[in-house]
Design a protein around this motif. Structure first.
Motif, PDB file in Angstrom:
ATOM      1  N   TRP A   1      -4.929  48.285  63.696  1.00  0.00           N
ATOM      2  CA  TRP A   1      -6.345  48.662  63.611  1.00  0.00           C
ATOM      3  C   TRP A   1      -6.487  50.063  63.017  1.00  0.00           C
ATOM      4  CZ3 TRP A   1      -9.247  52.292  66.700  1.00  0.00           C
ATOM      5  CH2 TRP A   1     -10.630  52.172  66.584  1.00  0.00           C
ATOM      6  N   LEU A   2      -5.596  50.980  63.400  1.00  0.00           N
ATOM      7  CA  LEU A   2      -5.675  52.344  62.894  1.00  0.00           C
ATOM      8  C   LEU A   2      -5.464  52.424  61.383  1.00  0.00           C
ATOM      9  CD1 LEU A   2      -3.758  54.406  65.617  1.00  0.00           C
ATOM     10  CD2 LEU A   2      -6.218  54.419  65.153  1.00  0.00           C
ATOM     11  N   GLU A   3      -4.717  51.487  60.835  1.00  0.00           N
ATOM     12  CA  GLU A   3      -4.423  51.519  59.407  1.00  0.00           C
ATOM     13  C   GLU A   3      -5.569  50.999  58.552  1.00  0.00           C
ATOM     14  OE1 GLU A   3      -1.786  52.952  58.154  1.00  0.00           O
ATOM     15  OE2 GLU A   3      -1.206  53.467  60.210  1.00  0.00           O
ATOM     16  N   ARG A   4      -6.564  50.386  59.164  1.00  0.00           N
ATOM     17  CA  ARG A   4      -7.673  49.822  58.392  1.00  0.00           C
ATOM     18  C   ARG A   4      -8.707  50.898  58.085  1.00  0.00           C
ATOM     19  NH1 ARG A   4      -9.163  44.322  61.631  1.00  0.00           N
ATOM     20  NH2 ARG A   4     -10.519  44.036  59.820  1.00  0.00           N
ATOM     21  N   PRO A   5      -9.513  50.729  57.050  1.00  0.00           N
ATOM     22  CA  PRO A   5     -10.581  51.698  56.769  1.00  0.00           C
ATOM     23  C   PRO A   5     -11.572  51.768  57.936  1.00  0.00           C
ATOM     24  CG  PRO A   5     -10.218  50.232  54.891  1.00  0.00           C
ATOM     25  CD  PRO A   5      -9.430  49.680  56.029  1.00  0.00           C
ATOM     26  N   ALA A   6     -12.192  52.923  58.065  1.00  0.00           N
ATOM     27  CA  ALA A   6     -13.089  53.150  59.194  1.00  0.00           C
ATOM     28  C   ALA A   6     -14.213  52.111  59.290  1.00  0.00           C
ATOM     29  CB  ALA A   6     -13.668  54.558  59.119  1.00  0.00           C
ATOM     30  N   PRO A   7     -14.884  51.733  58.187  1.00  0.00           N
ATOM     31  CA  PRO A   7     -15.956  50.723  58.326  1.00  0.00           C
ATOM     32  C   PRO A   7     -15.441  49.391  58.866  1.00  0.00           C
ATOM     33  CG  PRO A   7     -16.132  51.850  56.224  1.00  0.00           C
ATOM     34  CD  PRO A   7     -14.825  52.256  56.806  1.00  0.00           C
ATOM     35  N   GLU A   8     -14.238  48.986  58.455  1.00  0.00           N
ATOM     36  CA  GLU A   8     -13.690  47.723  58.961  1.00  0.00           C
ATOM     37  C   GLU A   8     -13.332  47.832  60.437  1.00  0.00           C
ATOM     38  OE1 GLU A   8     -10.508  46.252  56.593  1.00  0.00           O
ATOM     39  OE2 GLU A   8     -11.583  46.524  54.689  1.00  0.00           O
ATOM     40  N   ARG A   9     -12.838  49.013  60.840  1.00  0.00           N
ATOM     41  CA  ARG A   9     -12.528  49.199  62.261  1.00  0.00           C
ATOM     42  C   ARG A   9     -13.796  49.088  63.096  1.00  0.00           C
ATOM     43  NH1 ARG A   9     -10.469  54.475  63.072  1.00  0.00           N
ATOM     44  NH2 ARG A   9     -10.649  55.045  60.875  1.00  0.00           N
ATOM     45  N   TRP A  10     -14.885  49.670  62.588  1.00  0.00           N
ATOM     46  CA  TRP A  10     -16.144  49.581  63.330  1.00  0.00           C
ATOM     47  C   TRP A  10     -16.637  48.141  63.392  1.00  0.00           C
ATOM     48  CZ3 TRP A  10     -20.947  47.768  62.054  1.00  0.00           C
ATOM     49  CH2 TRP A  10     -21.961  47.983  62.999  1.00  0.00           C
ATOM     50  N   ALA A  11     -16.558  47.428  62.278  1.00  0.00           N
ATOM     51  CA  ALA A  11     -17.042  46.041  62.267  1.00  0.00           C
ATOM     52  C   ALA A  11     -16.283  45.185  63.281  1.00  0.00           C
ATOM     53  CB  ALA A  11     -16.893  45.459  60.862  1.00  0.00           C
ATOM     54  N   LEU A  12     -14.977  45.435  63.444  1.00  0.00           N
ATOM     55  CA  LEU A  12     -14.212  44.681  64.426  1.00  0.00           C
ATOM     56  C   LEU A  12     -14.711  44.963  65.841  1.00  0.00           C
ATOM     57  CD1 LEU A  12     -11.810  42.900  65.277  1.00  0.00           C
ATOM     58  CD2 LEU A  12     -10.407  44.967  65.294  1.00  0.00           C
ATOM     59  N   LEU A  13     -14.950  46.241  66.148  1.00  0.00           N
ATOM     60  CA  LEU A  13     -15.453  46.593  67.479  1.00  0.00           C
ATOM     61  C   LEU A  13     -16.832  45.971  67.721  1.00  0.00           C
ATOM     62  CD1 LEU A  13     -14.508  50.379  67.841  1.00  0.00           C
ATOM     63  CD2 LEU A  13     -13.343  48.401  68.832  1.00  0.00           C
ATOM     64  N   ALA A  14     -17.712  46.073  66.728  1.00  0.00           N
ATOM     65  CA  ALA A  14     -19.076  45.567  66.901  1.00  0.00           C
ATOM     66  C   ALA A  14     -19.088  44.052  67.047  1.00  0.00           C
ATOM     67  CB  ALA A  14     -19.951  46.000  65.722  1.00  0.00           C
ATOM     68  N   GLN A  15     -18.286  43.368  66.261  1.00  0.00           N
ATOM     69  CA  GLN A  15     -18.248  41.908  66.351  1.00  0.00           C
ATOM     70  C   GLN A  15     -17.640  41.459  67.679  1.00  0.00           C
ATOM     71  OE1 GLN A  15     -16.218  39.806  63.052  1.00  0.00           O
ATOM     72  NE2 GLN A  15     -18.281  39.084  62.569  1.00  0.00           N
ATOM     73  N   THR A  16     -16.647  42.195  68.155  1.00  0.00           N
ATOM     74  CA  THR A  16     -16.083  41.899  69.471  1.00  0.00           C
ATOM     75  C   THR A  16     -17.138  42.048  70.550  1.00  0.00           C
ATOM     76  OG1 THR A  16     -13.875  42.618  68.795  1.00  0.00           O
ATOM     77  CG2 THR A  16     -14.346  42.613  71.147  1.00  0.00           C
ATOM     78  N   TRP A  17     -17.914  43.119  70.471  1.00  0.00           N
ATOM     79  CA  TRP A  17     -18.962  43.346  71.468  1.00  0.00           C
ATOM     80  C   TRP A  17     -20.007  42.237  71.450  1.00  0.00           C
ATOM     81  CZ3 TRP A  17     -24.174  44.870  70.297  1.00  0.00           C
ATOM     82  CH2 TRP A  17     -24.953  45.182  71.412  1.00  0.00           C
ATOM     83  N   LEU A  18     -20.363  41.757  70.268  1.00  0.00           N
ATOM     84  CA  LEU A  18     -21.387  40.714  70.177  1.00  0.00           C
ATOM     85  C   LEU A  18     -20.976  39.439  70.917  1.00  0.00           C
ATOM     86  CD1 LEU A  18     -22.681  40.890  66.495  1.00  0.00           C
ATOM     87  CD2 LEU A  18     -24.029  41.216  68.570  1.00  0.00           C
ATOM     88  N   THR A  19     -19.697  39.104  70.882  1.00  0.00           N
ATOM     89  CA  THR A  19     -19.256  37.809  71.417  1.00  0.00           C
ATOM     90  C   THR A  19     -18.561  37.921  72.760  1.00  0.00           C
ATOM     91  OG1 THR A  19     -17.183  38.021  70.170  1.00  0.00           O
ATOM     92  CG2 THR A  19     -18.983  36.839  69.106  1.00  0.00           C
TER      93      THR A  19
END
Length: 853
Positions: A367-385
């Motif tokens: 996760w740390l190696e991914r760009p910041a916007p993609e890291r945020w999208a993963l967190l936000a999508q996890t929260w949604l579901t």
């Protein structure tokens, strides 16, 4: 078209049999529990649709007006006409708003198989009527009591005749006709008005107090005159010693025909409490999104060398959560949210060791190696579901056990639906508009009134009158702001993009009359989630990341060094720079700029991690916009000169040094007494403490020892050394059966239709004199008769009706056309499955020829 062409259905199964595939698909989509497992025919589907568990679930997913319509049907006649229902909902004055909304509500109940029958014979399914009809144990939300017939069921015939005479009706020869006459009087508006006009004012006040419910009251053995007047005329009827009830017909007259005090045909509007420029909203949300990423990184960096221990029952202790909150400089509920989000995203888990602790997972490094916007999208999508709900932390479950962060009992299956619905309501507002939270809660209560009545265990400090769904909505608004989905209360552009794939796009079109049909998706429950494919989720995440990327600050490749042994990072740092600086210095303050402080301990930490003094000087020179201050250079050289002169190994532990004077100083130091050291050789000391304790003790005394391996090599320790084995994130707990996709829906409808064809196909009895078999009854013939009939059908090409029991013991009926019979098996074209199959003859219970018609 005439009713002779389409006779009125006599049961729910017949009503379902008259539906086309689109209407049948709408039922299975709105009530997915009916398709698990797929019913064998429409009769089984109707039976399942009438079970208590399924009906309760369907009622829970109705909006307030549809539920009010069902409640009105529960107090209407069985069957009821549409005009009778309209009168109960719209009153004698025929409220135009209610009258306009009623066809859609009735269509919703029909679509979900809660109501069936033509407009002149509407029937609420029996289970729903039992659940919603008034009773002393379960009062109706309408506030109505029993009908005159129900209230007089145990009354003596003489007393009934006395009441009939008191209201001026002629006496009858039986109680049934007397009760019918009394009910007819109470439902006749003009006659009832004349009767009440003669009532004393005090008696009318009693009726007005009971009019909207509860309809029950207490009386003494010698009632007052105002009550006696009502009892004599049946306007109040006794139900038990000392208890009277207002009959339903009387209450409806007093209410001008309305079953509900306040029908709610239109959902409450979600109003905007404030408005901001969309650019301000997006910038604010992006800033919070960056803070969210930094918070998760700081949390897991703090747990890099092994986080808090796992409680025996699972989860974090209260003390460890408090320590984490202090380390993150956040309130405990907010710290619990970030801990739970990282856990749901699979970034942390328990390490599974004997001394079990929480730590980062290998997925965190990816996760740390991914760009910041993609890291945020993963967190936000996890929260949604995610179904784990951090707001419950600190509360107690149904057994009064404390609910801890990362512990069991935090899953709430309604959480994803509530989050999506709240954000969908925000998305419906103009860009930049922030909603009034109370308006959002009012809308959710209208959409799920029964869910709103069910209280669930929750967090301490919550208002007791709020149900779980309302608390989930409040937590959603707060968590969306923490995560950067919203800014200043309004939905951001990147939040809208991430939600876009989840938002229902089908427009609502209202029917114009009670018999109008609705589009296929019209009456899906508000907020219902469509199943998303991984590709759709990826498209939504990529769109959100693209919109967020320009709003995030660019990482810097430099810091500003100061003479007071501090470094200032004026913005976010590039990852390699931040990683090295985080080891070489301690964070002193955070904010728009981060301040790092260099200390002997932090420099020693960098040396322990394998860096040399030359590496550190080169690193600072490459990344500092200012010259390296002399005090910092002296600090690095001084710590490096003393680092590693002492070597610690295992004796339990030993200590060796080429300079014997240093060892003599340690032996003479009183602070070394707990280490229990003794001299083995001029350059070697032995200790009964373990190596880690010896290292810590010497460092506390001001020395800079280095650990060494059994081969005598210096051991290098890294801050990110401790990771759990690969872990899978926790699976969300589904809120009932999943929504069927188009493929499953089409296959299920075909199977149900085929099974219904087999169960209802007319068949010729073996004995012409025998009565035809009952619907659903399997044919029964001997093995010889079965074989002979099959062989004859192969020659003639006729279709047969068979009963078949599979290997699991499940019985079914099928229509088959035999092709070949040999070796104890029959090969036939199965009309039910629409394919050629082979059946063992010993599993066929019997066979019958289809009737000529």
């Amino acid at each position: 078209m005439s009713t002779e062409d389409h006779p009125a259905p006599r049961s729910l199964a017949e009503a379902l049999r008259g539906r086309d595939d689109t209407a049948l698909g709408a039922l299975l989509r709105s009530r997915p529990d009916l398709i698990t497992p797929v019913p064998t025919d429409l009769t089984q589907l109707a039976t399942r649709a009438g079970t208590r568990a399924s009906v309760v679930r369907a009622l829970e997913r109705l909006d307030r007006f549809a539920l009010q319509t069902a409640e009105a049907l529960a107090v209407a006649g069985d069957p009821a006409s549409y005009d009778e229902l309209l009168g109960l909902m719209a009153g004698d004055d025929r409220d135009p708003e209610v009258a306009a909304a009623l066809p859609a509500a009735l269509a919703a109940l029909r679509e979900q198989a809660l109501v069936w029958g033509a407009d002149d014979r509407l029937r609420l399914v029996r289970t729903a009527r039992e659940l919603l009809a008034p009773s002393p144990q379960h009062p109706s939300p309408t506030g109505l009591g029993p009908s005159v017939r129900e209230a007089t069921a145990g009354m003596s015939p003489g007393r009934i005749q006395e009441i009939v005479a008191a209201v001026g009706l002629p006496s009858t020869h039986d109680s049934v006709s007397a009760v019918q006459a009394l009910a007819a009087l109470f439902t006749h508006r003009k006659k009832m008005a004349r009767l009440l006009a003669a009532a004393p004012a005090e008696s009318r006040e009693v009726l007005e107090r009971l009019m909207w419910g509860p309809p029950y009251g207490q009386v003494t053995h010698d009632p007052a005159a105002r009550l006696r007047w009502l009892l004599d005329r049946g306007l109040l009827l006794p139900t038990a010693p000392g208890t009277v009830v207002l009959p339903r017909e009387v209450a409806l007259h007093l209410r001008a025909g309305r079953a509900h005090r306040a029908p709610e045909p239109v959902p409450p509007a979600v109003t905007a409490a404030s408005a901001h420029r969309p650019q301000v909203v997006d910038a604010t949300a992006a800033g919070q999104a960056y803070t969210a990423l930094a918070t998760v990184e700081e949390l897991l960096t703090d747990w890099n060398e092994g986080g808090p221990p796992v409680l025996r029952a699972g989860g974090l202790s209260v003390r460890d959560l408090k320590r984490t909150a202090v380390a993150l400089d956040l309130p405990e509920p907010v710290a619990a949210f970030w801990v739970e989000l990282a856990y749901a995203a699979g970034l942390l888990a328990s390490d599974g060791e004997a001394d079990e602790r929480y730590a980062a997972t290998p997925a965190y490094d990816e996760w740390l190696e991914r760009p910041a916007p993609e890291r945020w999208a993963l967190l936000a999508q996890t929260w949604l579901t995610a179904t784990r709900t951090s707001g419950l932390v600190g509360g107690r479950d149904a057994k009064e056990r404390a609910l801890s962060a990362l512990g069991p009992g935090l899953d709430r299956s309604a959480a994803p639906e509530v989050r999506h619905r709240v954000l969908a309501l925000l998305a419906a507002l103009p860009e930049g508009a922030a909603p009034d939270p109370e308006a959002v809660l009012a809308r959710l209560r209208w959409e799920r009134p029964l869910r709103g009545a069910q209280n669930a265990p929750g967090a301490q400090g919550q208002r007791p009158e709020e149900d779980l769904r309302a608390r989930l909505a409040r937590w959603t608004l707060a968590e969306a702001e923490l995560l950067g989905m919203t800014g200043r209360g309004a939905l951001s552009a990147h939040g809208r993009a991430l939600l876009g794939a989840h938002t229902e796009k089908t427009p609502r079109t209202e029917p114009h009359g009670p018999g109008d049909k609705l589009p296929f998706h019209h009456h899906r429950a508000p907020g219902a989630l469509e199943p998303l494919s991984p590709a759709e989720q990826g498209v939504a995440a990529a769109a959100a990341a693209r919109l967020l990327a320009p709003l995030l600050p660019e990482p810097l490749d430099h810091v500003l060094l100061q003479a007071d042994l501090t470094a200032v990072a004026p913005g976010p740092l590039q990852r390699p720079l931040a990683a090295v600086l985080g080891v070489l210095a301690d964070v002193e303050s955070k904010g728009g700029a981060t301040v790092y402080r260099f200390t002997p301990a932090s420099v020693r930490r960098a040396l322990d991690a394998g860096r040399t003094a030359a590496d550190l000087h080169a690193f600072l020179a490459a990344h500092a916009r200012t010259p390296v201050p002399q005090p910092l250079a002296y600090l690095i050289d001084d710590v490096a000169r003393r680092h590693g002169r002492l070597r610690v190994g295992a004796a339990s532990a030993y200590l060796r040094c080429d300079d014997d004077t240093v060892l003599n100083e340690i032996l003479a130091d009183k602070r070394a007494v707990p280490l229990r050291l003794r001299l083995l050789a001029p350059t070697v000391l032995a200790s009964q403490a373990d190596p880690a304790a010896l290292l810590d003790g010497l460092r506390a005394m001001g020395y800079a020892p280095a650990a060494e391996s059994a081969d005598g090599d210096v051991l290098i320790t890294r801050a990110d050394a401790h990771r759990t084995p690969p872990r899978t994130p926790p699976e969300p707990v589904p809120d009932g059966p999943p929504m069927p996709d188009a493929t499953l829906l089409s296959a299920a409808i075909r199977a149900i239709r085929a099974g219904d064809l087999a169960s209802t196909a007319p068949r010729r009895p073996a004995d012409p004199a025998a009565p035809p078999p009952a619907p659903g009854e399997l044919p029964r013939t001997s093995s010889a008769e079965t074989l002979a009939t099959m062989q004859a059908a192969v020659l003639t090409g006729e279709a047969l009706w068979i009963g078949y029991v599979n290997a699991e013991g499940a019985a079914s009926q099928r229509v088959v056309a035999p092709v070949r019979v040999e070796g104890g098996f029959v090969t036939a074209y199965d009309h039910t499955a629409d394919e050629v199959r082979t059946y063992p003859l010993h599993r066929i219970t019997g066979v019958a020829e289809l009737a000529d018609d």
